[in-house]
Design an enzyme around this catalytic site. Structure first.
Site, PDB file in Angstrom:
ATOM      1  N   ARG A   1      13.932  50.840 -38.045  1.00 13.93           N
ATOM      2  CA  ARG A   1      14.138  50.904 -39.493  1.00 13.93           C
ATOM      3  C   ARG A   1      12.798  51.143 -40.197  1.00 13.93           C
ATOM      4  O   ARG A   1      11.844  50.421 -39.974  1.00 13.93           O
ATOM      5  CB  ARG A   1      14.785  49.611 -40.001  1.00 13.93           C
ATOM      6  CG  ARG A   1      16.241  49.456 -39.598  1.00 13.93           C
ATOM      7  CD  ARG A   1      16.794  48.128 -40.064  1.00 13.93           C
ATOM      8  NE  ARG A   1      16.161  47.001 -39.382  1.00 13.93           N
ATOM      9  CZ  ARG A   1      16.427  45.723 -39.653  1.00 13.93           C
ATOM     10  NH1 ARG A   1      17.289  45.409 -40.607  1.00 13.93           N
ATOM     11  NH2 ARG A   1      15.816  44.754 -38.980  1.00 13.93           N
TER      12      ARG A   1
ATOM     13  N   GLU B   1      14.027  32.115 -44.129  1.00 17.22           N
ATOM     14  CA  GLU B   1      13.516  32.338 -42.773  1.00 17.22           C
ATOM     15  C   GLU B   1      12.160  33.026 -42.844  1.00 17.22           C
ATOM     16  O   GLU B   1      11.866  33.746 -43.798  1.00 17.22           O
ATOM     17  CB  GLU B   1      14.509  33.179 -41.958  1.00 17.22           C
ATOM     18  CG  GLU B   1      14.879  34.525 -42.570  1.00 17.22           C
ATOM     19  CD  GLU B   1      13.939  35.645 -42.173  1.00 17.22           C
ATOM     20  OE1 GLU B   1      13.108  35.440 -41.270  1.00 17.22           O
ATOM     21  OE2 GLU B   1      14.032  36.728 -42.780  1.00 17.22           O
TER      22      GLU B   1
ATOM     23  N   THR C   1      17.067  36.711 -47.092  1.00 19.03           N
ATOM     24  CA  THR C   1      16.083  36.957 -48.143  1.00 19.03           C
ATOM     25  C   THR C   1      16.801  37.562 -49.342  1.00 19.03           C
ATOM     26  O   THR C   1      17.433  38.609 -49.228  1.00 19.03           O
ATOM     27  CB  THR C   1      14.981  37.897 -47.649  1.00 19.03           C
ATOM     28  OG1 THR C   1      14.372  37.331 -46.484  1.00 19.03           O
ATOM     29  CG2 THR C   1      13.916  38.104 -48.710  1.00 19.03           C
TER      30      THR C   1
ATOM     31  N   LEU D   1      -5.379  42.155 -41.341  1.00 15.85           N
ATOM     32  CA  LEU D   1      -6.498  42.890 -41.910  1.00 15.85           C
ATOM     33  C   LEU D   1      -6.921  44.008 -40.957  1.00 15.85           C
ATOM     34  O   LEU D   1      -8.103  44.325 -40.847  1.00 15.85           O
ATOM     35  CB  LEU D   1      -7.663  41.939 -42.184  1.00 15.85           C
ATOM     36  CG  LEU D   1      -8.628  42.341 -43.308  1.00 15.85           C
ATOM     37  CD1 LEU D   1      -7.901  42.390 -44.646  1.00 15.85           C
ATOM     38  CD2 LEU D   1      -9.799  41.372 -43.392  1.00 15.85           C
TER      39      LEU D   1
ATOM     40  N   ALA E   1      -6.631  47.906 -40.214  1.00 14.54           N
ATOM     41  CA  ALA E   1      -6.256  49.189 -40.816  1.00 14.54           C
ATOM     42  C   ALA E   1      -5.508  50.050 -39.807  1.00 14.54           C
ATOM     43  O   ALA E   1      -5.717  49.958 -38.600  1.00 14.54           O
ATOM     44  CB  ALA E   1      -7.500  49.923 -41.303  1.00 14.54           C
TER      45      ALA E   1
ATOM     46  N   GLY F   1       6.216  48.886 -41.636  1.00 16.40           N
ATOM     47  CA  GLY F   1       7.566  49.419 -41.762  1.00 16.40           C
ATOM     48  C   GLY F   1       8.549  48.319 -41.405  1.00 16.40           C
ATOM     49  O   GLY F   1       8.276  47.140 -41.607  1.00 16.40           O
TER      50      GLY F   1
ATOM     51  N   CYS G   1      12.095  44.518 -43.131  1.00 18.74           N
ATOM     52  CA  CYS G   1      11.768  43.425 -44.060  1.00 18.74           C
ATOM     53  C   CYS G   1      10.722  43.811 -45.102  1.00 18.74           C
ATOM     54  O   CYS G   1      11.044  43.906 -46.283  1.00 18.74           O
ATOM     55  CB  CYS G   1      11.298  42.200 -43.272  1.00 18.74           C
ATOM     56  SG  CYS G   1      12.616  41.388 -42.338  1.00 18.74           S
TER      57      CYS G   1
END
Length: 447
Positions: free
Chosen positions: A332, A146, A121, A252, A254, A259, A262
């Site tokens: 991450r 990807e 990306t 959708l 909540a 996180g 990406c």
């Protein structure tokens, strides 16, 4: 075909194994000897469901090899660049250092006529830089973004939603498309959609898709804040909204927010690209999406403090989940660990558990304590936080768990538990945006 895959992290390892399963001869190259060694022996250096089975298949057929030796790529027909493009340490833009290094190494060894294909990306305009790094006119260049999701990456590789080829108009375009069609022949035969476009479009597609998904997640989290203020239930709200086919239910839900490696860095890079191109509306929009997402973490800290009488200082808090999402060991930008660190900074004794991510987390977070099981983590806790929605946490028995805690109080930050069942078992139960009386949580101090 003979194919090389440069970079064997989450993307590259899965991509290499998937290509081998399609019948190609694949060599995966990584600069980390330990990682390459693990993969060569059929062991994934990270948790991804189904990957080790795919690695074992490639190893048994002899079609899949991993190494640190770049010279092994010399006879490949196609070279896939799958190295990481993390967020820069000094800005919101992507760090292309690894991509440049990989491109230059391939350029030194690739045979004339080979196709170099980017999968990482990247910001729009990167392909022109890659062309400069290659420094050769006898190599074809393409961009093939990807769309893998951690936890379902193997399925996403073998049964993708779509294939995107970014190619340059001109004499070489037809040959480049033919080469990619040969790479993905089994997928195309199965009816997977194929889109051929220009470089700029291909570069933007992944970031634009992630920005949209992040927007949906942050939007419903903003609605959760509104529901808490109004005494409404966001789970019912999102269920009703999702029945509208123009909106849909996916992404959708909540909760604590997104996180991982990406979405957060991609939307920040997307925002930086918009600034550079002078598109202020996208810059502001992505800034709001990012802000709403991060705010959810502080709200959970506030709710925990409220349940502890206004402060978590000196209180034992159990955290269920360390990975950024279930079915991965990736920590991450983990919302769960961010909340845990905030609580520890406020004086709480924080005990974290996770089915897969503890080994990745415990050395990086010495201020936290880690336990292997939920039963061990919640023992003596004054409040329990469900922060990663692993199936085994969703299946916990509230009656059994109540016997081991100091006080039965729980924050379901992913809105996945049966609130009525937990309350019937004697728990003080809080969700996010579910009308649990947490309207003041954002104003409650953590310490």
């Amino acid at each position: 075909m003979k194919i090389s895959v440069i970079g064997c992290g989450y993307l590259g390892a899965v991509h290499a194994a998937a290509l081998a399963s399609m019948g190609h001869d694949v060599v995966g190259i990584d600069t980390d000897p330990e990682k390459a060694g693990h993969l060569s022996r059929g062991f994934a250096p990270f948790f991804e469901p189904g990957l080790e089975d795919l690695l074992a298949e490639g190893r048994s057929t002899g079609r899949l090899v991993f190494s640190t030796e770049m010279d092994l790529v010399a006879d490949a027909d196609v070279h896939f660049l799958c190295v990481g493009t993390p967020q820069s340490k000094t800005s919101d833009t992507a760090d292309l250092t690894y991509l440049e290094a990989a491109t230059r190494e391939v350029a030194l060894r690739a045979r004339a006529g080979a196709v170099v294909v980017g999968k990482s990306t990247v910001p729009v305009g990167t392909v022109e830089r890659v062309r400069g790094w290659l420094g050769r006119t006898d190599l074809e260049l393409a961009w093939n973004p990807e769309f893998l999701r951690q936890g379902t990456a193997v399925k996403d590789s073998l049964v993708p939603d779509r294939l995107v080829y970014g190619v340059e108009e001109g004499a070489g375009a037809e040959a480049t498309v033919r080469a990619l069609d040969e790479v993905y022949a089994p997928l195309l035969h199965a009816g997977v959609a194929r889109i051929v476009c220009g470089f700029a479009t291909a570069e933007l597609i992944k970031s634009a898709a992630n920005a949209y998904l992040a927007t949906k997640l942050s939007y419903i989290n903003a609605m959760a804040q509104l529901c808490d203020a109004a005494g409404a239930d966001v789970t019912q709200l999102s269920a009703a909204m999702g029945l509208d086919p123009r909106i849909g239910q996916r992404y959708l839900a909540a909760g604590l927010g997104f996180g991982g490696g990406c979405l957060p860095k991609d939307i920040r890079s997307f925002r930086a690209q918009a600034r550079e191109l002078g598109v202020e509306s996208v810059d502001a929009w992505m800034g709001l999406v990012d802000s709403v997402n991060v705010d959810q973490r502080g709200r959970v800290v506030g709710i925990a403090a409220e349940l502890c009488g206004g402060s978590v200082a000196g209180r034992r808090v159990a955290v269920l989940g360390a990975a950024f999402k279930p079915d991965t060991d990736d920590i991450r930008d983990s919302p769960a660990l961010d909340v845990s660190v905030q609580l520890a900074a406020a004086g709480a004794e924080v005990v974290v558990t996770d089915p897969k991510a503890i080994d990745n987390a415990w050395m990086r977070y010495p201020q936290l304590r880690f336990e292997p099981t939920a039963a061990d983590a919640v023992e003596g806790a004054e409040v329990v936080l469900l922060l990663t929605e692993w199936a085994e946490y969703r299946a916990l028995d509230p009656h059994q768990l109540a016997l081991t805690v100091a006080r039965p109080a729980i924050v379901d930050a992913r809105n996945v538990l049966d609130a009525d069942a937990w309350r019937a078992a004697g728990w003080d139960f809080r969700g996010l945006g579910t009308g649990d009386g947490v309207r003041s949580a954002g104003a409650v101090r953590a310490g």
